[in-house]
Scaffold this motif. Structure first.
Motif, PDB file in Angstrom:
ATOM      1  N   ARG A  23      39.377  57.199  37.198  1.00 49.11           N
ATOM      2  CA  ARG A  23      39.767  56.103  38.085  1.00 49.11           C
ATOM      3  C   ARG A  23      40.277  54.920  37.256  1.00 49.11           C
ATOM      4  O   ARG A  23      39.726  54.615  36.208  1.00 49.11           O
ATOM      5  CB  ARG A  23      38.570  55.673  38.928  1.00 49.11           C
ATOM      6  CG  ARG A  23      38.939  54.624  39.934  1.00 49.11           C
ATOM      7  CD  ARG A  23      37.864  54.405  40.953  1.00 49.11           C
ATOM      8  NE  ARG A  23      38.299  53.322  41.801  1.00 49.11           N
ATOM      9  CZ  ARG A  23      37.511  52.588  42.525  1.00 49.11           C
ATOM     10  NH1 ARG A  23      36.222  52.825  42.523  1.00 49.11           N
ATOM     11  NH2 ARG A  23      37.977  51.617  43.271  1.00 49.11           N
ATOM     12  N   ASN A  24      41.323  54.252  37.741  1.00 53.05           N
ATOM     13  CA  ASN A  24      41.913  53.128  37.007  1.00 53.05           C
ATOM     14  C   ASN A  24      41.561  51.787  37.638  1.00 53.05           C
ATOM     15  O   ASN A  24      41.294  51.704  38.834  1.00 53.05           O
ATOM     16  CB  ASN A  24      43.433  53.265  36.937  1.00 53.05           C
ATOM     17  CG  ASN A  24      43.850  54.414  36.050  1.00 53.05           C
ATOM     18  OD1 ASN A  24      43.070  54.896  35.245  1.00 53.05           O
ATOM     19  ND2 ASN A  24      45.076  54.861  36.199  1.00 53.05           N
ATOM     20  N   CYS A  25      41.597  50.743  36.820  1.00 55.83           N
ATOM     21  CA  CYS A  25      41.276  49.386  37.258  1.00 55.83           C
ATOM     22  C   CYS A  25      42.307  48.890  38.280  1.00 55.83           C
ATOM     23  O   CYS A  25      43.511  49.021  38.059  1.00 55.83           O
ATOM     24  CB  CYS A  25      41.246  48.457  36.045  1.00 55.83           C
ATOM     25  SG  CYS A  25      40.809  46.757  36.450  1.00 55.83           S
ATOM     26  N   PRO A  26      41.831  48.283  39.391  1.00 57.06           N
ATOM     27  CA  PRO A  26      42.746  47.800  40.424  1.00 57.06           C
ATOM     28  C   PRO A  26      43.385  46.444  40.116  1.00 57.06           C
ATOM     29  O   PRO A  26      44.240  45.985  40.866  1.00 57.06           O
ATOM     30  CB  PRO A  26      41.856  47.690  41.661  1.00 57.06           C
ATOM     31  CG  PRO A  26      40.501  47.392  41.113  1.00 57.06           C
ATOM     32  CD  PRO A  26      40.431  48.135  39.811  1.00 57.06           C
ATOM     33  N   LEU A  34      38.554  53.232  34.114  1.00 58.41           N
ATOM     34  CA  LEU A  34      37.253  52.607  34.317  1.00 58.41           C
ATOM     35  C   LEU A  34      36.118  53.448  33.748  1.00 58.41           C
ATOM     36  O   LEU A  34      36.227  54.667  33.633  1.00 58.41           O
ATOM     37  CB  LEU A  34      37.011  52.386  35.812  1.00 58.41           C
ATOM     38  CG  LEU A  34      37.961  51.418  36.488  1.00 58.41           C
ATOM     39  CD1 LEU A  34      37.733  51.425  37.989  1.00 58.41           C
ATOM     40  CD2 LEU A  34      37.802  50.024  35.928  1.00 58.41           C
ATOM     41  N   PRO A  47      30.386  49.390  37.685  1.00 60.67           N
ATOM     42  CA  PRO A  47      31.714  49.719  37.180  1.00 60.67           C
ATOM     43  C   PRO A  47      32.058  48.800  36.003  1.00 60.67           C
ATOM     44  O   PRO A  47      31.605  47.656  35.945  1.00 60.67           O
ATOM     45  CB  PRO A  47      32.633  49.446  38.377  1.00 60.67           C
ATOM     46  CG  PRO A  47      31.904  48.419  39.174  1.00 60.67           C
ATOM     47  CD  PRO A  47      30.445  48.703  38.971  1.00 60.67           C
ATOM     48  N   CYS A  49      35.486  47.790  33.380  1.00 61.56           N
ATOM     49  CA  CYS A  49      36.838  47.903  32.840  1.00 61.56           C
ATOM     50  C   CYS A  49      36.801  47.271  31.446  1.00 61.56           C
ATOM     51  O   CYS A  49      36.543  46.074  31.321  1.00 61.56           O
ATOM     52  CB  CYS A  49      37.848  47.182  33.714  1.00 61.56           C
ATOM     53  SG  CYS A  49      39.495  47.108  32.949  1.00 61.56           S
ATOM     54  N   CYS A  52      39.249  44.164  31.198  1.00 57.71           N
ATOM     55  CA  CYS A  52      38.816  42.994  31.978  1.00 57.71           C
ATOM     56  C   CYS A  52      37.515  42.405  31.432  1.00 57.71           C
ATOM     57  O   CYS A  52      37.297  41.201  31.525  1.00 57.71           O
ATOM     58  CB  CYS A  52      38.666  43.354  33.448  1.00 57.71           C
ATOM     59  SG  CYS A  52      40.230  43.782  34.244  1.00 57.71           S
ATOM     60  N   TRP A  60      38.037  34.628  38.623  1.00 53.47           N
ATOM     61  CA  TRP A  60      37.002  35.544  39.100  1.00 53.47           C
ATOM     62  C   TRP A  60      35.639  34.898  39.141  1.00 53.47           C
ATOM     63  O   TRP A  60      34.699  35.460  39.688  1.00 53.47           O
ATOM     64  CB  TRP A  60      36.939  36.786  38.219  1.00 53.47           C
ATOM     65  CG  TRP A  60      38.196  37.583  38.197  1.00 53.47           C
ATOM     66  CD1 TRP A  60      39.209  37.567  39.110  1.00 53.47           C
ATOM     67  CD2 TRP A  60      38.595  38.505  37.192  1.00 53.47           C
ATOM     68  NE1 TRP A  60      40.200  38.425  38.748  1.00 53.47           N
ATOM     69  CE2 TRP A  60      39.856  39.021  37.562  1.00 53.47           C
ATOM     70  CE3 TRP A  60      38.016  38.962  36.030  1.00 53.47           C
ATOM     71  CZ2 TRP A  60      40.530  39.962  36.806  1.00 53.47           C
ATOM     72  CZ3 TRP A  60      38.689  39.898  35.269  1.00 53.47           C
ATOM     73  CH2 TRP A  60      39.928  40.392  35.665  1.00 53.47           C
ATOM     74  N   HIS A  98      30.864  42.305  35.179  1.00 52.62           N
ATOM     75  CA  HIS A  98      32.018  41.573  35.692  1.00 52.62           C
ATOM     76  C   HIS A  98      31.595  40.485  36.675  1.00 52.62           C
ATOM     77  O   HIS A  98      30.607  40.643  37.392  1.00 52.62           O
ATOM     78  CB  HIS A  98      32.992  42.518  36.397  1.00 52.62           C
ATOM     79  CG  HIS A  98      33.662  43.491  35.483  1.00 52.62           C
ATOM     80  ND1 HIS A  98      34.489  43.111  34.459  1.00 52.62           N
ATOM     81  CD2 HIS A  98      33.610  44.844  35.435  1.00 52.62           C
ATOM     82  CE1 HIS A  98      34.929  44.181  33.832  1.00 52.62           C
ATOM     83  NE2 HIS A  98      34.397  45.251  34.394  1.00 52.62           N
ATOM     84  N   LEU A 104      37.776  44.573  41.352  1.00 51.73           N
ATOM     85  CA  LEU A 104      37.006  45.817  41.408  1.00 51.73           C
ATOM     86  C   LEU A 104      35.656  45.585  42.074  1.00 51.73           C
ATOM     87  O   LEU A 104      35.223  46.377  42.919  1.00 51.73           O
ATOM     88  CB  LEU A 104      36.805  46.372  39.988  1.00 51.73           C
ATOM     89  CG  LEU A 104      35.927  47.607  39.862  1.00 51.73           C
ATOM     90  CD1 LEU A 104      36.520  48.779  40.636  1.00 51.73           C
ATOM     91  CD2 LEU A 104      35.744  47.969  38.397  1.00 51.73           C
ATOM     92  N   GLU A 107      36.082  44.880  45.800  1.00 46.23           N
ATOM     93  CA  GLU A 107      36.381  46.126  46.498  1.00 46.23           C
ATOM     94  C   GLU A 107      35.100  46.885  46.842  1.00 46.23           C
ATOM     95  O   GLU A 107      35.029  47.591  47.835  1.00 46.23           O
ATOM     96  CB  GLU A 107      37.269  46.968  45.568  1.00 46.23           C
ATOM     97  CG  GLU A 107      37.727  48.289  46.058  1.00 46.23           C
ATOM     98  CD  GLU A 107      38.583  48.986  45.007  1.00 46.23           C
ATOM     99  OE1 GLU A 107      38.139  50.027  44.498  1.00 46.23           O
ATOM    100  OE2 GLU A 107      39.672  48.486  44.697  1.00 46.23           O
TER     101      GLU A 107
END
Length: 122
Positions: A23-26, A34, A47, A49, A52, A60, A98, A104, A107
């Protein structure tokens, strides 16, 4: 480590890091693969990244672990946590690596957590 750009991406210490099934970072422009970061006993998994984590966006919010406020009644625990972090270095993370407003995390957010002033993620 990215062998193409010869860039080293520092990851949090104090837990276990695993690949997250491709899965990739949004985050726009990131697209890093990720990871899953597990910490604590019993383990909690978050999760992660690598890009990030190393280059957090100020929009953020506050980066986890850089909190300088103390919750009334938790002073002793928070002082112990700060001492552990000082000994282990900045990357000793025992929570989600994060900020709450990172795309991410947003989400995956289920609801706000009024007890911790954070969010509950799924």
């Amino acid at each position: 480590y990215n062998k193409t750009t010869e860039t080293v991406y520092v990851l949090p210490i104090g837990g276990e890091i695993k690949q997250w099934t491709g899965r990739n970072c949004p985050v726009e422009g990131c697209n890093f693969e990720l990871c899953l970061y597990s910490v604590g006993a019993p383990p909690r998994t978050f999760p992660l990244c690598p890009n990030c984590f190393n280059k957090p966006n100020a929009e953020w919010g506050q980066v986890p672990g850089e909190d300088t406020t103390t919750t009334p009644g938790d002073e002793e625990d928070e002082n112990k946590e700060r001492n552990i972090r000082r000994m282990a270095g900045k990357n000793m993370i025992r929570e989600c690596p994060h900020p709450d407003k990172m795309p991410l995390i947003e989400e995956m957010t289920v609801s706000p957590d009024p007890e911790s002033n954070g969010v509950l993620i799924l």
